[in-house]
Design a protein around this motif. Sequence first.
Motif: not given
Length: 232
Positions: A93-103, A159-174
Motif C-alpha cells: 500500500v502507498d499514497e497512490s493506492t490509499v484514498f482519503i476516507g478509506d476504511i 491483517r490490514l484490509e480495505l473494507i470500504e472506499r467512499l464515493p468521491g474519494a481522492v487518493s493521497l497522491a492526488e
Amino acid sequence: MTEIVLFSGGLTRIEEHGQSTGIYKKPVIGPVELSLAGLAGDIQADRRVHGGPEKALHQYAVDSYRRLAEQLPAIAAQLLVGSIGENISAAAVDESTVFIGDIFSLGRARVQVSQPRSPCWKIDHRYAHDGVARLIAETGLTGWYYRVLEGATISSGDRLELIERLPGAVSLAELWQIWREHRPDPAILERLSAAPGLTPSWQKKLQDRLNWLRANSGTPEVARTLFHPRQG
C-alpha cells in the motif's frame, strides 16, 4: 490484504532545540490496545500536529524507504522500516493506492484514512541529515494518518484490509500533488476539499486557498511556502 508491524514509543528530548519528539519508536511486542486516541503507551510530543482523534495512527509505506534511499545514499542504511516514526508498517500500500476516507479493518479494529502527514524538521534531526523532510514533501512520500472508528486489541501480524472506499474519494497522491501546485484549478480544489473523510484542518486550508484564488483570479499569485520545516 497485508500483515502489519506495529511501532510505539515515548518521548525523546532534543536538547539543542529545547523540544521533545515521539519519532523514535520501537516494535510493539505482543497485543496492544487501540482506542480512539491511538495505541496504548504511544506518546506524541506536539498534539497540534501529531496525534489526537483525527491523527491517532500514522502509517508509512514500506516501499517509500527504498525510494528515499535511492535518492539519499548517504543515509540509506538508516532508512529502516519504523524509523520515520510510524505506528503501522505494511507492504503493498502507498499514497497512490490509499484514498482519503478509506476504511480498513486492522485486526478486529476499524480505522479510516484522514489526511497525509506533513513532514517537519524533526525528520531531518532523526536522520542527522538536512533535506530529508523537503525530499519527502517534494516526492509526496508522506505517509498518512488514520482516525479510529472502532478500537480493539491488535498485534503485529494482524491483517490490514480495505473494507470500504467512499464515493468521491481522492487518493493521497492526488491530494498532495494538487496542494503543491502553484495555481491549481479551483474546481479541483473544491472537489478535494469535499473529499469524504478529510480532516477539518485540511478542509479549511483547501477552502482558504480556493477562496483566495477566486478572489484574486487574473492576478499573479503571491508566492507561498509549500513546505514548512518547523511545522511538526
